[in-house]
Scaffold this active site. Structure first.
Site, PDB file in Angstrom:
ATOM      1  N   HIS A 259       9.887  -5.617  31.597  1.00  0.00           N
ATOM      2  CA  HIS A 259       9.859  -4.665  32.704  1.00  0.00           C
ATOM      3  C   HIS A 259      11.214  -4.011  32.852  1.00  0.00           C
ATOM      4  O   HIS A 259      12.240  -4.662  32.656  1.00  0.00           O
ATOM      5  CB  HIS A 259       9.455  -5.347  34.022  1.00  0.00           C
ATOM      6  CG  HIS A 259       8.913  -4.372  35.009  1.00  0.00           C
ATOM      7  ND1 HIS A 259       9.733  -3.618  35.808  1.00  0.00           N
ATOM      8  CD2 HIS A 259       7.640  -4.005  35.290  1.00  0.00           C
ATOM      9  CE1 HIS A 259       8.986  -2.828  36.548  1.00  0.00           C
ATOM     10  NE2 HIS A 259       7.710  -3.031  36.256  1.00  0.00           N
ATOM     11  N   ASP A 310       0.391  -5.707  34.099  1.00  0.00           N
ATOM     12  CA  ASP A 310      -0.739  -5.329  33.242  1.00  0.00           C
ATOM     13  C   ASP A 310      -1.313  -6.492  32.446  1.00  0.00           C
ATOM     14  O   ASP A 310      -2.458  -6.436  32.000  1.00  0.00           O
ATOM     15  CB  ASP A 310      -0.297  -4.226  32.267  1.00  0.00           C
ATOM     16  CG  ASP A 310      -0.092  -2.902  32.981  1.00  0.00           C
ATOM     17  OD1 ASP A 310      -0.930  -2.575  33.840  1.00  0.00           O
ATOM     18  OD2 ASP A 310       0.899  -2.212  32.691  1.00  0.00           O
TER      19      ASP A 310
HETATM   20  N1  CMC Z   1       7.934  -7.153  23.528  1.00  0.00           N
HETATM   21  C1  CMC Z   1       8.988  -7.467  22.769  1.00  0.00           C
HETATM   22  N2  CMC Z   1      10.246  -7.184  23.101  1.00  0.00           N
HETATM   23  C2  CMC Z   1      10.442  -6.569  24.277  1.00  0.00           C
HETATM   24  C3  CMC Z   1       9.399  -6.213  25.119  1.00  0.00           C
HETATM   25  C4  CMC Z   1       8.102  -6.537  24.705  1.00  0.00           C
HETATM   26  N3  CMC Z   1       7.055  -6.222  25.470  1.00  0.00           N
HETATM   27  N4  CMC Z   1       9.882  -5.606  26.210  1.00  0.00           N
HETATM   28  C5  CMC Z   1      11.194  -5.576  26.059  1.00  0.00           C
HETATM   29  N5  CMC Z   1      11.547  -6.166  24.883  1.00  0.00           N
HETATM   30  C6  CMC Z   1      12.894  -6.322  24.357  1.00  0.00           C
HETATM   31  C7  CMC Z   1      13.289  -5.090  23.590  1.00  0.00           C
HETATM   32  O1  CMC Z   1      12.966  -5.163  22.223  1.00  0.00           O
HETATM   33  C8  CMC Z   1      14.769  -5.048  23.834  1.00  0.00           C
HETATM   34  O2  CMC Z   1      15.392  -5.986  23.005  1.00  0.00           O
HETATM   35  P1  CMC Z   1      16.828  -5.702  22.351  1.00  0.00           P
HETATM   36  O3  CMC Z   1      17.765  -5.534  23.497  1.00  0.00           O
HETATM   37  O4  CMC Z   1      17.078  -6.905  21.504  1.00  0.00           O
HETATM   38  O5  CMC Z   1      16.674  -4.438  21.565  1.00  0.00           O
HETATM   39  C9  CMC Z   1      14.906  -5.551  25.256  1.00  0.00           C
HETATM   40  O6  CMC Z   1      13.792  -6.389  25.457  1.00  0.00           O
HETATM   41  C10 CMC Z   1      14.899  -4.423  26.289  1.00  0.00           C
HETATM   42  O7  CMC Z   1      13.720  -3.640  26.081  1.00  0.00           O
HETATM   43  P2  CMC Z   1      13.610  -2.089  26.375  1.00  0.00           P
HETATM   44  O8  CMC Z   1      12.405  -1.538  25.698  1.00  0.00           O
HETATM   45  O9  CMC Z   1      14.925  -1.414  26.108  1.00  0.00           O
HETATM   46  O10 CMC Z   1      13.409  -2.121  27.940  1.00  0.00           O
HETATM   47  P3  CMC Z   1      12.932  -0.918  28.811  1.00  0.00           P
HETATM   48  O11 CMC Z   1      13.402  -1.200  30.163  1.00  0.00           O
HETATM   49  O12 CMC Z   1      13.301   0.384  28.199  1.00  0.00           O
HETATM   50  O13 CMC Z   1      11.334  -1.000  28.692  1.00  0.00           O
HETATM   51  C11 CMC Z   1       9.124  -1.632  29.000  1.00  0.00           C
HETATM   52  C12 CMC Z   1      10.524  -1.606  29.612  1.00  0.00           C
HETATM   53  C13 CMC Z   1       8.149  -2.090  30.063  1.00  0.00           C
HETATM   54  C14 CMC Z   1       8.745  -0.227  28.521  1.00  0.00           C
HETATM   55  C15 CMC Z   1       9.125  -2.610  27.810  1.00  0.00           C
HETATM   56  O14 CMC Z   1       9.375  -3.911  28.269  1.00  0.00           O
HETATM   57  C16 CMC Z   1       7.832  -2.544  27.025  1.00  0.00           C
HETATM   58  O15 CMC Z   1       7.686  -1.694  26.153  1.00  0.00           O
HETATM   59  N6  CMC Z   1       6.859  -3.447  27.331  1.00  0.00           N
HETATM   60  C17 CMC Z   1       5.546  -3.416  26.700  1.00  0.00           C
HETATM   61  C18 CMC Z   1       4.675  -2.364  27.350  1.00  0.00           C
HETATM   62  C19 CMC Z   1       4.232  -2.786  28.735  1.00  0.00           C
HETATM   63  O16 CMC Z   1       3.835  -3.917  28.954  1.00  0.00           O
HETATM   64  N7  CMC Z   1       4.268  -1.826  29.671  1.00  0.00           N
HETATM   65  C20 CMC Z   1       3.886  -2.070  31.068  1.00  0.00           C
HETATM   66  C21 CMC Z   1       5.086  -1.958  31.957  1.00  0.00           C
HETATM   67  S1  CMC Z   1       4.934  -2.594  33.595  1.00  0.00           S
HETATM   68  C22 CMC Z   1       3.581  -1.896  34.359  1.00  0.00           C
HETATM   69  C23 CMC Z   1       3.279  -0.492  34.080  1.00  0.00           C
HETATM   70  O17 CMC Z   1       4.123   0.361  34.268  1.00  0.00           O
HETATM   71  O18 CMC Z   1       2.159  -0.235  33.656  1.00  0.00           O
END
Ligand code: CMC
Length: 375
Positions: A259, A310
Protein backbone atom coordinates in the site's frame (compact mmCIF):
# COMPACT_ATOMS: atom_id res chain seq x y z
CA UNK A 1 10.63 16.26 -8.97
CA UNK A 2 12.75 13.96 -6.84
CA UNK A 3 12.55 10.21 -7.33
CA UNK A 4 10.85 9.94 -3.95
CA UNK A 5 7.99 12.12 -5.25
CA UNK A 6 7.41 9.94 -8.30
CA UNK A 7 3.73 9.01 -8.39
CA UNK A 8 3.19 12.05 -6.10
CA UNK A 9 4.21 9.86 -3.16
CA UNK A 10 4.05 11.86 0.04
CA UNK A 11 2.60 14.93 -1.74
CA UNK A 12 -0.45 16.56 -0.13
CA UNK A 13 -2.63 17.73 -3.02
CA UNK A 14 -5.99 18.60 -1.45
CA UNK A 15 -7.75 19.43 1.79
CA UNK A 16 -10.56 17.09 2.75
CA UNK A 17 -12.92 16.70 5.69
CA UNK A 18 -14.10 13.29 4.46
CA UNK A 19 -11.68 10.52 5.40
CA UNK A 20 -8.44 10.49 7.34
CA UNK A 21 -5.80 7.78 7.07
CA UNK A 22 -3.10 7.23 9.65
CA UNK A 23 -0.69 5.07 7.70
CA UNK A 24 1.74 4.57 10.59
CA UNK A 25 -0.89 3.35 13.04
CA UNK A 26 -3.12 1.62 10.46
CA UNK A 27 -6.21 3.66 11.20
CA UNK A 28 -8.98 5.01 8.98
CA UNK A 29 -11.71 7.50 9.89
CA UNK A 30 -14.79 8.70 8.04
CA UNK A 31 -15.55 12.29 9.15
CA UNK A 32 -13.82 11.59 12.47
CA UNK A 33 -15.42 8.18 13.13
CA UNK A 34 -13.12 5.16 13.38
CA UNK A 35 -13.78 2.63 10.62
CA UNK A 36 -14.00 -0.28 13.09
CA UNK A 37 -17.26 0.59 14.89
CA UNK A 38 -18.71 1.85 11.61
CA UNK A 39 -17.96 -1.52 9.98
CA UNK A 40 -19.07 -3.58 12.96
CA UNK A 41 -22.27 -1.76 13.85
CA UNK A 42 -23.06 0.65 11.03
CA UNK A 43 -24.18 0.30 7.44
CA UNK A 44 -23.21 1.51 3.99
CA UNK A 45 -26.21 3.89 3.86
CA UNK A 46 -25.32 5.41 7.21
CA UNK A 47 -21.67 5.94 6.22
CA UNK A 48 -22.73 7.43 2.90
CA UNK A 49 -25.00 9.90 4.72
CA UNK A 50 -22.09 10.73 7.03
CA UNK A 51 -19.78 11.54 4.13
CA UNK A 52 -22.36 13.62 2.28
CA UNK A 53 -23.77 15.57 5.24
CA UNK A 54 -20.85 15.42 7.71
CA UNK A 55 -22.91 13.93 10.58
CA UNK A 56 -24.31 10.52 11.42
CA UNK A 57 -28.05 10.37 10.62
CA UNK A 58 -30.86 9.86 13.11
CA UNK A 59 -32.92 6.73 12.46
CA UNK A 60 -35.59 8.89 10.80
CA UNK A 61 -33.08 10.79 8.65
CA UNK A 62 -31.51 7.52 7.50
CA UNK A 63 -34.90 6.05 6.57
CA UNK A 64 -35.75 9.12 4.50
CA UNK A 65 -32.28 9.19 2.90
CA UNK A 66 -32.31 5.50 1.96
CA UNK A 67 -35.90 5.82 0.71
CA UNK A 68 -34.91 8.68 -1.58
CA UNK A 69 -31.94 6.73 -2.93
CA UNK A 70 -34.01 3.59 -3.44
CA UNK A 71 -36.52 5.67 -5.43
CA UNK A 72 -33.71 6.59 -7.82
CA UNK A 73 -32.72 2.96 -8.37
CA UNK A 74 -33.70 2.39 -11.99
CA UNK A 75 -32.33 1.64 -15.44
CA UNK A 76 -33.12 4.48 -17.86
CA UNK A 77 -34.19 3.23 -21.30
CA UNK A 78 -31.35 5.19 -22.96
CA UNK A 79 -28.76 3.37 -20.82
CA UNK A 80 -30.35 0.00 -21.44
CA UNK A 81 -30.29 0.47 -25.19
CA UNK A 82 -26.61 1.51 -25.15
CA UNK A 83 -25.72 -1.48 -22.93
CA UNK A 84 -27.61 -3.76 -25.32
CA UNK A 85 -25.58 -2.36 -28.23
CA UNK A 86 -22.20 -3.17 -26.64
CA UNK A 87 -20.33 -6.23 -27.92
CA UNK A 88 -20.96 -9.13 -25.50
CA UNK A 89 -17.27 -9.33 -24.59
CA UNK A 90 -17.19 -5.73 -23.32
CA UNK A 91 -15.45 -5.63 -19.94
CA UNK A 92 -17.88 -4.71 -17.14
CA UNK A 93 -15.79 -1.69 -16.08
CA UNK A 94 -15.84 -0.40 -19.68
CA UNK A 95 -19.61 -0.92 -19.79
CA UNK A 96 -19.96 0.96 -16.51
CA UNK A 97 -17.91 3.86 -17.86
CA UNK A 98 -20.19 4.03 -20.88
CA UNK A 99 -23.31 3.81 -18.72
CA UNK A 100 -22.21 6.66 -16.40
CA UNK A 101 -21.43 8.81 -19.42
CA UNK A 102 -24.93 8.18 -20.83
CA UNK A 103 -26.50 8.89 -17.42
CA UNK A 104 -24.86 12.32 -17.55
CA UNK A 105 -26.36 13.05 -20.95
CA UNK A 106 -29.94 12.35 -19.87
CA UNK A 107 -29.86 14.18 -16.54
CA UNK A 108 -31.40 17.64 -16.92
CA UNK A 109 -29.23 18.80 -14.01
CA UNK A 110 -26.11 17.33 -15.65
CA UNK A 111 -24.06 20.53 -16.03
CA UNK A 112 -25.31 22.24 -12.84
CA UNK A 113 -22.52 22.17 -10.22
CA UNK A 114 -24.52 23.81 -7.41
CA UNK A 115 -24.58 21.92 -4.09
CA UNK A 116 -28.26 20.98 -4.27
CA UNK A 117 -27.97 19.77 -7.87
CA UNK A 118 -24.76 17.90 -7.06
CA UNK A 119 -26.22 16.06 -4.09
CA UNK A 120 -29.33 15.06 -6.04
CA UNK A 121 -27.20 13.85 -8.93
CA UNK A 122 -24.95 12.01 -6.48
CA UNK A 123 -28.03 10.18 -5.19
CA UNK A 124 -28.99 9.20 -8.72
CA UNK A 125 -25.46 8.06 -9.59
CA UNK A 126 -24.99 5.94 -6.45
CA UNK A 127 -28.42 4.39 -6.96
CA UNK A 128 -28.11 3.71 -10.66
CA UNK A 129 -24.52 2.41 -10.83
CA UNK A 130 -25.49 -0.94 -9.22
CA UNK A 131 -28.46 -1.24 -11.57
CA UNK A 132 -26.20 -0.61 -14.57
CA UNK A 133 -23.62 -3.19 -13.35
CA UNK A 134 -26.32 -5.84 -12.88
CA UNK A 135 -28.09 -5.01 -16.15
CA UNK A 136 -24.90 -5.26 -18.20
CA UNK A 137 -24.08 -8.59 -16.58
CA UNK A 138 -27.53 -10.00 -17.41
CA UNK A 139 -27.43 -8.68 -20.97
CA UNK A 140 -24.04 -10.24 -21.72
CA UNK A 141 -25.48 -13.58 -20.58
CA UNK A 142 -28.33 -13.11 -23.04
CA UNK A 143 -30.82 -12.42 -20.23
CA UNK A 144 -33.07 -9.43 -19.62
CA UNK A 145 -32.19 -7.03 -16.80
CA UNK A 146 -34.13 -7.52 -13.56
CA UNK A 147 -36.21 -4.58 -12.33
CA UNK A 148 -34.87 -2.97 -9.14
CA UNK A 149 -36.94 -3.40 -5.98
CA UNK A 150 -36.89 -0.18 -3.90
CA UNK A 151 -38.09 -2.09 -0.82
CA UNK A 152 -34.74 -3.90 -0.57
CA UNK A 153 -31.43 -2.51 0.64
CA UNK A 154 -28.98 -1.58 -2.10
CA UNK A 155 -26.77 -4.60 -1.32
CA UNK A 156 -29.67 -7.05 -1.23
CA UNK A 157 -31.15 -5.67 -4.42
CA UNK A 158 -27.82 -5.73 -6.23
CA UNK A 159 -27.30 -9.44 -5.48
CA UNK A 160 -30.90 -10.14 -6.54
CA UNK A 161 -30.53 -8.16 -9.77
CA UNK A 162 -27.36 -10.13 -10.58
CA UNK A 163 -28.61 -13.62 -9.82
CA UNK A 164 -32.41 -13.41 -10.03
CA UNK A 165 -32.64 -14.81 -6.49
CA UNK A 166 -33.19 -12.93 -3.29
CA UNK A 167 -30.05 -13.38 -1.16
CA UNK A 168 -30.17 -14.28 2.52
CA UNK A 169 -29.36 -11.85 5.27
CA UNK A 170 -25.78 -13.10 5.68
CA UNK A 171 -24.91 -12.43 2.04
CA UNK A 172 -26.62 -9.01 1.90
CA UNK A 173 -24.96 -7.86 5.11
CA UNK A 174 -21.57 -9.07 3.88
CA UNK A 175 -21.89 -7.16 0.61
CA UNK A 176 -23.10 -4.08 2.48
CA UNK A 177 -20.00 -4.20 4.67
CA UNK A 178 -17.63 -4.44 1.71
CA UNK A 179 -19.34 -1.40 0.15
CA UNK A 180 -18.91 0.48 3.44
CA UNK A 181 -15.22 -0.45 3.59
CA UNK A 182 -14.69 0.61 -0.02
CA UNK A 183 -16.60 3.89 0.35
CA UNK A 184 -13.77 6.38 0.80
CA UNK A 185 -10.05 6.38 1.24
CA UNK A 186 -8.35 9.75 1.04
CA UNK A 187 -6.75 10.82 -2.20
CA UNK A 188 -6.45 7.41 -3.83
CA UNK A 189 -5.87 7.42 -7.60
CA UNK A 190 -9.52 7.30 -8.69
CA UNK A 191 -10.63 9.94 -6.18
CA UNK A 192 -7.78 12.17 -7.25
CA UNK A 193 -8.84 11.68 -10.89
CA UNK A 194 -12.38 12.73 -9.94
CA UNK A 195 -11.12 15.83 -8.15
CA UNK A 196 -8.86 16.85 -11.04
CA UNK A 197 -11.80 16.65 -13.44
CA UNK A 198 -14.15 18.43 -10.99
CA UNK A 199 -11.56 21.19 -10.52
CA UNK A 200 -11.99 22.19 -14.18
CA UNK A 201 -15.67 22.75 -13.24
CA UNK A 202 -16.64 19.75 -15.33
CA UNK A 203 -19.76 18.15 -13.88
CA UNK A 204 -20.23 15.28 -11.46
CA UNK A 205 -20.88 12.69 -14.19
CA UNK A 206 -17.68 13.64 -16.05
CA UNK A 207 -15.74 13.38 -12.79
CA UNK A 208 -17.23 9.98 -11.92
CA UNK A 209 -16.31 8.71 -15.39
CA UNK A 210 -12.70 9.59 -14.56
CA UNK A 211 -13.02 7.71 -11.28
CA UNK A 212 -14.37 4.57 -12.97
CA UNK A 213 -11.57 4.67 -15.54
CA UNK A 214 -8.85 5.08 -12.89
CA UNK A 215 -10.31 2.37 -10.68
CA UNK A 216 -10.24 -0.22 -13.45
CA UNK A 217 -6.44 -0.63 -13.40
CA UNK A 218 -4.83 -3.59 -11.60
CA UNK A 219 -2.74 -1.37 -9.32
CA UNK A 220 -5.99 0.09 -7.95
CA UNK A 221 -9.51 -1.43 -7.97
CA UNK A 222 -8.60 -4.07 -10.51
CA UNK A 223 -6.45 -5.69 -7.81
CA UNK A 224 -9.39 -7.53 -6.21
CA UNK A 225 -10.08 -9.43 -9.44
CA UNK A 226 -6.38 -10.07 -10.02
CA UNK A 227 -5.91 -11.33 -6.45
CA UNK A 228 -8.63 -13.93 -7.01
CA UNK A 229 -7.14 -14.93 -10.36
CA UNK A 230 -3.84 -15.46 -8.57
CA UNK A 231 -5.42 -17.68 -5.90
CA UNK A 232 -7.17 -19.67 -8.65
CA UNK A 233 -3.86 -20.04 -10.49
CA UNK A 234 -2.06 -21.24 -7.36
CA UNK A 235 -4.85 -23.69 -6.63
CA UNK A 236 -3.60 -25.31 -3.42
CA UNK A 237 -1.56 -24.50 -0.32
CA UNK A 238 1.32 -26.77 -1.32
CA UNK A 239 1.90 -24.67 -4.46
CA UNK A 240 2.16 -21.29 -2.73
CA UNK A 241 5.94 -21.27 -2.30
CA UNK A 242 6.69 -22.24 -5.88
CA UNK A 243 4.30 -19.59 -7.17
CA UNK A 244 5.80 -16.82 -5.03
CA UNK A 245 9.36 -17.93 -5.87
CA UNK A 246 8.59 -17.61 -9.54
CA UNK A 247 6.65 -14.32 -9.42
CA UNK A 248 8.81 -12.49 -6.93
CA UNK A 249 11.93 -13.87 -8.61
CA UNK A 250 10.71 -12.27 -11.85
CA UNK A 251 10.10 -9.00 -9.96
CA UNK A 252 6.35 -9.18 -10.49
CA UNK A 253 3.87 -7.64 -8.05
CA UNK A 254 1.61 -9.90 -6.02
CA UNK A 255 -1.88 -8.49 -6.32
CA UNK A 256 -3.64 -7.47 -3.11
CA UNK A 257 -0.41 -6.74 -1.23
CA UNK A 258 1.35 -3.48 -0.41
CA UNK A 259 0.00 0.00 0.00
CA UNK A 260 1.18 3.52 -0.73
CA UNK A 261 0.05 4.87 2.65
CA UNK A 262 -0.13 2.04 5.20
CA UNK A 263 3.11 0.94 6.85
CA UNK A 264 1.17 -1.58 8.95
CA UNK A 265 -1.95 -3.60 8.21
CA UNK A 266 -4.75 -1.87 6.29
CA UNK A 267 -7.50 -1.61 8.95
CA UNK A 268 -10.12 -2.67 6.39
CA UNK A 269 -8.27 -5.95 5.80
CA UNK A 270 -8.96 -7.28 9.29
CA UNK A 271 -12.75 -7.08 8.72
CA UNK A 272 -12.47 -8.67 5.32
CA UNK A 273 -10.19 -11.47 6.57
CA UNK A 274 -12.74 -12.35 9.25
CA UNK A 275 -15.58 -12.24 6.73
CA UNK A 276 -13.59 -14.37 4.27
CA UNK A 277 -13.13 -17.01 6.97
CA UNK A 278 -16.78 -16.96 8.04
CA UNK A 279 -18.16 -17.07 4.50
CA UNK A 280 -15.69 -19.60 3.05
CA UNK A 281 -17.60 -22.22 1.09
CA UNK A 282 -20.92 -20.37 1.17
CA UNK A 283 -20.77 -20.58 -2.61
CA UNK A 284 -18.58 -23.23 -4.26
CA UNK A 285 -15.95 -25.37 -2.59
CA UNK A 286 -14.48 -24.24 0.75
CA UNK A 287 -10.71 -23.74 0.93
CA UNK A 288 -10.26 -20.27 -0.55
CA UNK A 289 -9.68 -18.82 2.90
CA UNK A 290 -7.03 -21.37 3.85
CA UNK A 291 -5.19 -20.75 0.60
CA UNK A 292 -5.47 -16.96 0.92
CA UNK A 293 -4.14 -17.15 4.47
CA UNK A 294 -1.18 -19.26 3.34
CA UNK A 295 -0.26 -16.72 0.65
CA UNK A 296 -0.67 -13.87 3.12
CA UNK A 297 1.68 -15.53 5.64
CA UNK A 298 4.23 -16.40 2.97
CA UNK A 299 4.19 -12.83 1.62
CA UNK A 300 4.79 -11.42 5.06
CA UNK A 301 7.61 -13.87 5.72
CA UNK A 302 9.32 -13.09 2.42
CA UNK A 303 8.68 -9.39 1.85
CA UNK A 304 7.26 -8.05 5.12
CA UNK A 305 4.27 -6.88 3.08
CA UNK A 306 0.71 -6.73 4.44
CA UNK A 307 -2.36 -7.42 2.38
CA UNK A 308 -4.60 -4.50 1.44
CA UNK A 309 -8.38 -4.06 1.19
CA UNK A 310 -8.62 -5.84 -2.15
CA UNK A 311 -7.04 -9.10 -1.04
CA UNK A 312 -9.64 -10.65 1.25
CA UNK A 313 -12.46 -8.79 -0.46
CA UNK A 314 -11.73 -11.08 -3.40
CA UNK A 315 -12.39 -14.16 -1.22
CA UNK A 316 -15.57 -12.58 0.15
CA UNK A 317 -16.91 -11.87 -3.33
CA UNK A 318 -16.04 -15.42 -4.40
CA UNK A 319 -18.05 -16.74 -1.43
CA UNK A 320 -20.98 -14.54 -2.42
CA UNK A 321 -20.93 -16.09 -5.90
CA UNK A 322 -19.96 -12.85 -7.64
CA UNK A 323 -18.41 -13.47 -11.09
CA UNK A 324 -14.71 -12.59 -11.19
CA UNK A 325 -14.93 -9.65 -13.54
CA UNK A 326 -17.62 -8.01 -11.40
CA UNK A 327 -15.32 -7.70 -8.37
CA UNK A 328 -13.99 -4.30 -9.49
CA UNK A 329 -17.42 -2.96 -10.54
CA UNK A 330 -18.62 -3.79 -7.00
CA UNK A 331 -15.71 -1.75 -5.68
CA UNK A 332 -17.02 1.08 -7.92
CA UNK A 333 -20.53 0.67 -6.45
CA UNK A 334 -19.11 1.43 -3.01
CA UNK A 335 -16.50 4.02 -3.99
CA UNK A 336 -18.96 6.04 -6.12
CA UNK A 337 -20.34 7.51 -2.89
CA UNK A 338 -16.85 8.68 -1.90
CA UNK A 339 -16.11 10.03 -5.38
CA UNK A 340 -19.33 12.05 -5.27
CA UNK A 341 -18.46 13.41 -1.81
CA UNK A 342 -15.03 14.53 -3.05
CA UNK A 343 -16.46 16.14 -6.18
CA UNK A 344 -18.95 18.09 -4.04
CA UNK A 345 -16.13 19.12 -1.72
CA UNK A 346 -14.04 20.24 -4.71
CA UNK A 347 -16.94 22.15 -6.31
CA UNK A 348 -17.67 23.92 -3.00
CA UNK A 349 -14.16 25.33 -2.66
CA UNK A 350 -12.55 25.07 -6.03
CA UNK A 351 -9.20 25.91 -7.47
CA UNK A 352 -8.03 24.35 -10.72
CA UNK A 353 -5.70 21.40 -10.01
CA UNK A 354 -2.83 22.02 -12.35
CA UNK A 355 0.60 20.79 -11.23
CA UNK A 356 3.74 21.14 -13.31
CA UNK A 357 5.99 18.57 -14.92
CA UNK A 358 9.77 18.54 -14.83
CA UNK A 359 10.90 18.51 -18.46
CA UNK A 360 13.37 15.74 -19.28
CA UNK A 361 13.31 15.82 -23.10
CA UNK A 362 15.67 17.16 -25.77
CA UNK A 363 17.29 20.59 -25.55
CA UNK A 364 16.05 23.29 -27.94
CA UNK A 365 16.78 22.40 -31.60
CA UNK A 366 15.94 23.98 -34.97
CA UNK A 367 12.87 22.86 -36.92
CA UNK A 368 13.68 21.15 -40.24
CA UNK A 369 11.02 21.17 -42.99
CA UNK A 370 9.77 17.69 -43.93
CA UNK A 371 11.21 17.86 -47.48
CA UNK A 372 14.64 18.64 -46.05
CA UNK A 373 14.72 15.72 -43.57
CA UNK A 374 16.71 12.54 -44.30
CA UNK A 375 14.61 9.43 -44.99
N1 CMC B 1 4.21 -7.48 -4.52
C1 CMC B 1 5.54 -7.52 -4.47
N2 CMC B 1 6.30 -6.49 -4.12
C2 CMC B 1 5.66 -5.36 -3.77
C3 CMC B 1 4.28 -5.24 -3.79
C4 CMC B 1 3.55 -6.37 -4.18
N3 CMC B 1 2.22 -6.32 -4.22
N4 CMC B 1 3.93 -4.01 -3.40
C5 CMC B 1 5.05 -3.37 -3.15
N5 CMC B 1 6.12 -4.18 -3.37
C6 CMC B 1 7.52 -3.84 -3.21
C7 CMC B 1 8.04 -3.21 -4.47
O1 CMC B 1 8.59 -4.15 -5.37
C8 CMC B 1 9.07 -2.26 -3.93
O2 CMC B 1 10.22 -2.98 -3.60
P1 CMC B 1 11.69 -2.37 -3.82
O3 CMC B 1 11.75 -1.15 -2.95
O4 CMC B 1 12.61 -3.47 -3.41
O5 CMC B 1 11.78 -2.02 -5.27
C9 CMC B 1 8.46 -1.78 -2.64
O6 CMC B 1 7.62 -2.83 -2.21
C10 CMC B 1 7.65 -0.49 -2.80
O7 CMC B 1 6.68 -0.72 -3.83
P2 CMC B 1 6.13 0.41 -4.80
O8 CMC B 1 5.45 -0.23 -5.96
O9 CMC B 1 7.20 1.42 -5.09
O10 CMC B 1 5.08 1.10 -3.85
P3 CMC B 1 3.97 2.09 -4.30
O11 CMC B 1 3.62 2.87 -3.12
O12 CMC B 1 4.36 2.83 -5.53
O13 CMC B 1 2.78 1.12 -4.77
C11 CMC B 1 0.96 -0.32 -4.74
C12 CMC B 1 1.72 0.77 -3.98
C13 CMC B 1 -0.34 -0.59 -4.01
C14 CMC B 1 0.67 0.15 -6.16
C15 CMC B 1 1.83 -1.59 -4.78
O14 CMC B 1 2.02 -2.08 -3.48
C16 CMC B 1 1.24 -2.65 -5.68
O15 CMC B 1 1.46 -2.62 -6.89
N6 CMC B 1 0.46 -3.61 -5.11
C17 CMC B 1 -0.23 -4.63 -5.90
C18 CMC B 1 -1.49 -4.05 -6.49
C19 CMC B 1 -2.56 -3.85 -5.44
O16 CMC B 1 -2.79 -4.70 -4.59
N7 CMC B 1 -3.25 -2.70 -5.53
C20 CMC B 1 -4.31 -2.34 -4.59
C21 CMC B 1 -3.89 -1.16 -3.77
S1 CMC B 1 -4.83 -0.80 -2.32
C22 CMC B 1 -6.48 -0.66 -2.72
C23 CMC B 1 -6.83 -0.04 -4.00
O17 CMC B 1 -6.42 1.07 -4.26
O18 CMC B 1 -7.52 -0.69 -4.77
Amino acid sequence: MTDSQKGLAGVTAADTALSRIDGEEGRLFYCGYDIHPLAEQGSFGESLYLLWYGELPSRMALTVFEGLLAGERRLPAEVESVLRALPPETAPMAALLTAVSVLGQIDADGPNNGFQADIEKAGRIVSMIPVCVAAHHRLRLGLDPIEPDPDLSLAEDLLRMLTGERPDDVASKALDKTLLLYLDHGLNASTFACRVVASTLADLYAAICAGVAALSGPLHGGANEQAMRMLDAIGSVDRVDAYLDRELGANRKIMGFGHRVYRVEDPRASHLRRMAEELDGLHGEPGTYELARAVEQAMFARKGLYCNVDYYCASVYRSLGVPLDLFTPLFAVGRAGGWAAHVMEQHRDNRLIRPRARYTGADERPYVRIDQRND
